[in-house]
Design a protein around this motif. Structure first.
Motif, PDB file in Angstrom:
ATOM      1  N   HIS A 154     -38.370   3.249  23.203  1.00  0.00           N
ATOM      2  CA  HIS A 154     -38.001   2.168  22.296  1.00  0.00           C
ATOM      3  C   HIS A 154     -37.086   1.176  23.010  1.00  0.00           C
ATOM      4  N   ILE A 155     -37.176  -0.075  22.588  1.00  0.00           N
ATOM      5  CA  ILE A 155     -36.257  -1.104  23.076  1.00  0.00           C
ATOM      6  C   ILE A 155     -34.996  -1.060  22.223  1.00  0.00           C
ATOM      7  N   ASN A 156     -33.847  -1.057  22.865  1.00  0.00           N
ATOM      8  CA  ASN A 156     -32.585  -1.068  22.136  1.00  0.00           C
ATOM      9  C   ASN A 156     -32.532  -2.317  21.234  1.00  0.00           C
ATOM     10  N   THR A 159     -38.344   3.496  39.330  1.00  0.00           N
ATOM     11  CA  THR A 159     -36.892   3.335  39.475  1.00  0.00           C
ATOM     12  C   THR A 159     -36.353   2.298  38.491  1.00  0.00           C
ATOM     13  N   VAL A 160     -37.082   1.210  38.322  1.00  0.00           N
ATOM     14  CA  VAL A 160     -36.663   0.150  37.405  1.00  0.00           C
ATOM     15  C   VAL A 160     -36.578   0.691  35.983  1.00  0.00           C
ATOM     16  N   ASP A 161     -37.611   1.405  35.554  1.00  0.00           N
ATOM     17  CA  ASP A 161     -37.627   1.935  34.191  1.00  0.00           C
ATOM     18  C   ASP A 161     -36.511   2.953  33.980  1.00  0.00           C
ATOM     19  N   GLN A 162     -36.234   3.749  34.995  1.00  0.00           N
ATOM     20  CA  GLN A 162     -35.153   4.711  34.894  1.00  0.00           C
ATOM     21  C   GLN A 162     -33.791   4.006  34.819  1.00  0.00           C
ATOM     22  N   ASP A 163     -33.658   2.887  35.527  1.00  0.00           N
ATOM     23  CA  ASP A 163     -32.426   2.094  35.432  1.00  0.00           C
ATOM     24  C   ASP A 163     -32.243   1.549  34.017  1.00  0.00           C
ATOM     25  N   PHE A 164     -33.345   1.084  33.428  1.00  0.00           N
ATOM     26  CA  PHE A 164     -33.280   0.599  32.048  1.00  0.00           C
ATOM     27  C   PHE A 164     -32.877   1.721  31.093  1.00  0.00           C
ATOM     28  N   LEU A 165     -33.397   2.910  31.315  1.00  0.00           N
ATOM     29  CA  LEU A 165     -33.069   4.048  30.459  1.00  0.00           C
ATOM     30  C   LEU A 165     -31.595   4.431  30.614  1.00  0.00           C
ATOM     31  N   ALA A 166     -31.107   4.450  31.843  1.00  0.00           N
ATOM     32  CA  ALA A 166     -29.709   4.795  32.093  1.00  0.00           C
ATOM     33  C   ALA A 166     -28.760   3.768  31.484  1.00  0.00           C
ATOM     34  N   ALA A 167     -29.203   2.508  31.426  1.00  0.00           N
ATOM     35  CA  ALA A 167     -28.369   1.430  30.869  1.00  0.00           C
ATOM     36  C   ALA A 167     -28.516   1.305  29.354  1.00  0.00           C
ATOM     37  N   ILE A 227     -30.961   0.162  27.813  1.00  0.00           N
ATOM     38  CA  ILE A 227     -31.818  -0.964  27.456  1.00  0.00           C
ATOM     39  C   ILE A 227     -33.110  -0.419  26.847  1.00  0.00           C
ATOM     40  N   ILE A 228     -33.575   0.664  27.413  1.00  0.00           N
ATOM     41  CA  ILE A 228     -34.671   1.453  26.858  1.00  0.00           C
ATOM     42  C   ILE A 228     -34.066   2.762  26.340  1.00  0.00           C
ATOM     43  N   ASP A 280     -34.948   6.709  24.492  1.00  0.00           N
ATOM     44  CA  ASP A 280     -36.031   7.651  24.199  1.00  0.00           C
ATOM     45  C   ASP A 280     -36.109   7.988  22.712  1.00  0.00           C
ATOM     46  N   GLU A 281     -35.062   7.636  21.962  1.00  0.00           N
ATOM     47  CA  GLU A 281     -35.093   7.805  20.517  1.00  0.00           C
ATOM     48  C   GLU A 281     -34.821   6.461  19.858  1.00  0.00           C
ATOM     49  N   GLU A 282     -35.474   6.226  18.747  1.00  0.00           N
ATOM     50  CA  GLU A 282     -35.304   4.957  18.040  1.00  0.00           C
ATOM     51  C   GLU A 282     -33.894   4.872  17.454  1.00  0.00           C
ATOM     52  N   ILE A 283     -33.250   3.748  17.681  1.00  0.00           N
ATOM     53  CA  ILE A 283     -31.906   3.521  17.143  1.00  0.00           C
ATOM     54  C   ILE A 283     -32.035   2.847  15.782  1.00  0.00           C
ATOM     55  N   PRO A 284     -31.563   3.487  14.715  1.00  0.00           N
ATOM     56  CA  PRO A 284     -31.688   2.870  13.393  1.00  0.00           C
ATOM     57  C   PRO A 284     -30.811   1.623  13.282  1.00  0.00           C
ATOM     58  N   THR A 285     -31.309   0.602  12.618  1.00  0.00           N
ATOM     59  CA  THR A 285     -30.538  -0.623  12.398  1.00  0.00           C
ATOM     60  C   THR A 285     -30.370  -0.823  10.903  1.00  0.00           C
ATOM     61  N   PRO A 286     -29.121  -0.851  10.431  1.00  0.00           N
ATOM     62  CA  PRO A 286     -28.889  -1.018   8.994  1.00  0.00           C
ATOM     63  C   PRO A 286     -29.312  -2.404   8.521  1.00  0.00           C
ATOM     64  N   GLU A 287     -29.641  -2.499   7.247  1.00  0.00           N
ATOM     65  CA  GLU A 287     -29.993  -3.802   6.666  1.00  0.00           C
ATOM     66  C   GLU A 287     -28.775  -4.703   6.737  1.00  0.00           C
ATOM     67  N   TRP A 288     -28.984  -5.931   7.225  1.00  0.00           N
ATOM     68  CA  TRP A 288     -27.859  -6.835   7.458  1.00  0.00           C
ATOM     69  C   TRP A 288     -27.740  -7.871   6.350  1.00  0.00           C
ATOM     70  N   GLY A 289     -28.833  -8.555   6.030  1.00  0.00           N
ATOM     71  CA  GLY A 289     -28.786  -9.521   4.938  1.00  0.00           C
ATOM     72  C   GLY A 289     -28.593 -10.960   5.370  1.00  0.00           C
TER      73      GLY A 289
END
Length: 361
Positions: A2-4, A52-60, A62-63, A65-74
């Protein structure tokens, strides 16, 4: 994968800056990384664990492995970025008791004071043609209780244009923005030299980062124009004549206040705030301070028997040009005005529409 969802991408040639505004981390991406991120945004399933690039994104983060829930903002994304991006002050060490706080805060203040404070962006009023204001004696100028002022204060949108006296204007400015003579003798070892000035309203870090510009249409004994107010000298300096366009044009078309005799543009010195607080959260404090001053202005005006009006809807480019603040770290945030009126909450044109009447005489 997932994208952050808390990413904000800035273009700073020749790179992209990816800012995770939730945890306050930033990363600079070259063309190779930027291109790969675009591919992953389009299709996160393209994530390659051997890259290596994808692993850098994961470590940062940016990517993820689990979806980050985003609360309703409005509200819109920009307000969301601002609010979340200024949450949770980054601190290497949170003080565990008042002694640790005192040591940490004193060290921070000493570090700040080791660098000179930013110079004002406006014309130095000490070298300008000053208009001295009558000395304000609060005990003589204001009658009645604070409770009375709080109860009587209300927003009016119908003004006669009747002139204010110079003494009324003096009282308004002194008690809203002036450096109080009544507090100049206070001695406190915690206040650094040169920062002793105190207003009636609180200010983040005691910086007095807000300034005032007075829009004068009708004040007896004072030429119409736009004036910078000197909190130190309790004096005005003319910075420009009134524009040809009506006041409402400067305030997003709110033409019902075109006859307002006096208004105050409240600005903030962002560079002054940043000098002490190098974090974007200080931007919140700029508006808080402007709000304190606006409320004080209204309460003083109410006790002077005047009606008040206020707005944050500014035609910013026009106001900045009028105040000489184009591309400046000092920016207008708010407007408050006062005058004689009939105390109506809405103007007669709007009330006529509400009542299905013809507003023409």
């Amino acid at each position: 994968m997932h994208i952050n969802p808390y990413l904000f991408i800035l273009a700073r040639p020749p790179h992209h800056i990816v800012w995770n505004y939730s945890n306050h981390t930033q990363f600079e991406l070259d063309f190779h990384y930027s291109k790969r991120l675009t591919q992953l945004i389009t299709c996160p399933e393209l994530f390659d664990p051997n890259s290596t690039v994808d692993q850098d994104f994961l470590a940062a983060s940016i990517i993820t492995d689990e979806e980050i829930p985003t609360p309703e903002w409005g509200w819109d994304d920009l307000s969301r970025i601002f609010h979340i991006g200024t949450k949770n002050l980054p601190q290497e060490h949170i003080p565990q008791d008042v002694h640790e706080w005192a040591v940490q805060y004193l060290a921070h203040c000493n570090e700040v004071l080791s660098t000179p404070a930013p110079e004002p962006n406006r014309i130095d009023p000490h070298n300008a043609n000053l208009v001295a204001l009558p000395v304000c004696k609060p005990a003589d100028a204001l009658k009645g209780s604070l409770a009375t002022a709080l109860i009587n204060r209300k927003t009016s949108r119908s003004f006669t244009g009747q002139s204010l006296s110079l003494r009324q204007l003096s009282t308004l400015l002194y008690l809203s923005l002036g450096y109080l003579n009544e507090r100049r003798g206070e001695i406190n070892l915690s206040i650094p030299l040169g920062m002793e000035a105190r207003r009636s309203s609180p200010s983040g870090g005691g910086l007095n980062a807000c300034e005032g510009y007075v829009y004068v249409q009708h004040v007896t004994g004072l030429k119409a124009g736009v004036y910078a107010y000197s909190s130190d000298l309790h004096a005005l300096s003319l910075i420009s004549p009134l524009p040809d366009e009506p006041l409402g044009k400067l305030l997003c078309g709110q033409h019902f206040i075109n006859t307002l005799p006096v208004g105050l543009f409240i600005t903030s010195r962002f560079d002054k705030l940043w000098w002490k607080y190098e974090h974007s959260r200080a931007y919140r404090m700029a508006y808080v301070e402007a709000g304190h001053i606006a409320q004080t202005f209204q309460l003083v005006a109410t006790q002077l028997g005047l009606d008040t009006w206020l707005t944050g809807a500014l035609t910013d480019d026009r106001v900045e040009a009028l105040l000489g603040l184009d591309d400046s770290p000092e920016q207008p945030l708010f407007f408050v005005g006062c005058g004689k009126g009939d105390g109506q909450v809405q103007c007669q044109e709007l009330m006529a529409l509400i009542q299905h009447k013809d507003p023409s005489p």
